[in-house]
Design an enzyme around this catalytic site. Structure first.
Site, PDB file in Angstrom:
ATOM      1  N   GLU A 103     -52.530 -45.727  18.609  1.00 52.26           N
ATOM      2  CA  GLU A 103     -51.342 -45.235  17.913  1.00 52.26           C
ATOM      3  C   GLU A 103     -50.795 -44.011  18.642  1.00 52.26           C
ATOM      4  OE1 GLU A 103     -49.723 -46.199  15.151  1.00 52.26           O
ATOM      5  OE2 GLU A 103     -51.071 -47.593  14.099  1.00 52.26           O
ATOM      6  N   ASP A 160     -42.620 -51.926  16.706  1.00 48.30           N
ATOM      7  CA  ASP A 160     -43.215 -50.845  17.492  1.00 48.30           C
ATOM      8  C   ASP A 160     -43.959 -51.390  18.719  1.00 48.30           C
ATOM      9  OD1 ASP A 160     -44.975 -51.859  15.408  1.00 48.30           O
ATOM     10  OD2 ASP A 160     -46.389 -50.277  15.900  1.00 48.30           O
TER      11      ASP A 160
END
Length: 247
Positions: A103, A160
């Site tokens: 992330e 994303d």
């Protein structure tokens, strides 16, 4: 009663014995359980990202900060992190068990009256990511092409790390295969004269690894997969429309 107590004592005694495992031999037929690395953005700032990834059911193996690109290891690589969700790539499904999730602290996007705004990634954050990726790929002996976007493995519900993620920079670092610009230009001229069918696009996307319908119709599911592909290789326009350059 005495027999019962004696049985319990025997059971406890057995549990306390040390288990001896001979590790002298090691099989040659083995490799890492890790097949892919999946990149995400957090849609939150650092503090909120740490909270979400450590105090909820969502998790990832690594988190990389933005302003100060500290790399946080949140889940051991030998354990499963809950980052991929309902996902598919190259026929493999539910990829939490075979991937490492990374992330990046990034707000993602927000919509304005003049259009959608995407937050750019900090250069130092990407440099830290590249170092981490090289280390992971070397240790797990992963080939180029093993690094995926969340939008690659879940194009119907995720976007994303978005169109501002610098995939070409990863390619220049030897981490991601990249199309040859001259070859693309030659093929684009041919495809401009005769654009392939929707079914051709679907078949080629499936060869890449995407989960895509094969019915020959330009439905929303197919557009979403096309947009995910375009966002990665041609982020200037990712409208999900089949065209010569995408072909």
């Amino acid at each position: 009663m005495r027999i019962f107590l004696f049985s319990i004592l025997l059971l406890l005694a057995g549990c306390s014995q040390t288990l001896h495992i001979n590790e002298r031999y090691s099989a040659s037929g083995q490799n890492s359980r890790v097949q892919y690395i999946v990149l995400h953005y957090t849609s939150a700032d650092l503090n909120r990202s740490l909270q979400l990834l450590t105090e909820t059911e969502v998790s990832s193996h690594y988190l990389i900060g933005d302003r100060t690109p500290t790399i946080y290891r949140l889940v051991d690589e030998n354990r499963r992190a809950w980052h991929a969700g309902d996902s598919q790539w190259q026929g493999r499904t539910w990829l939490n068990g075979t991937t490492i999730g990374i992330e990046l602290v990034n707000q993602g996007f927000y919509d304005t009256p003049t259009g959608r705004y995407w937050q750019p990634f900090a250069p130092a954050q990407i440099e830290a990511l590249i170092g981490l990726l090289k280390d992971i790929m070397q240790r797990h002996q992963l080939p180029p092409g093993s690094i995926l976007a969340h939008s690659d493995i879940a194009p119907q519900r995720k976007v994303d790390p978005g169109p501002l993620f610098p995939w070409k920079q990863l390619a220049d670092a030897g981490l991601v295969p990249w199309p040859d610009a001259d070859a693309v230009a030659r093929q684009q001229a041919l495809f401009s004269a005769s654009l392939p069918t929707v079914q051709w696009f679907q078949a080629q996307l499936m060869r890449q690894g995407y989960a895509v319908p094969l019915h020959g119709e330009l439905d929303q599911a197919t557009r979403n997969v096309l947009a995910a592909f375009q966002m990665k290789y041609r982020p200037a326009r990712y409208d999900g429309e089949p065209d010569a350059q995408t072909a």
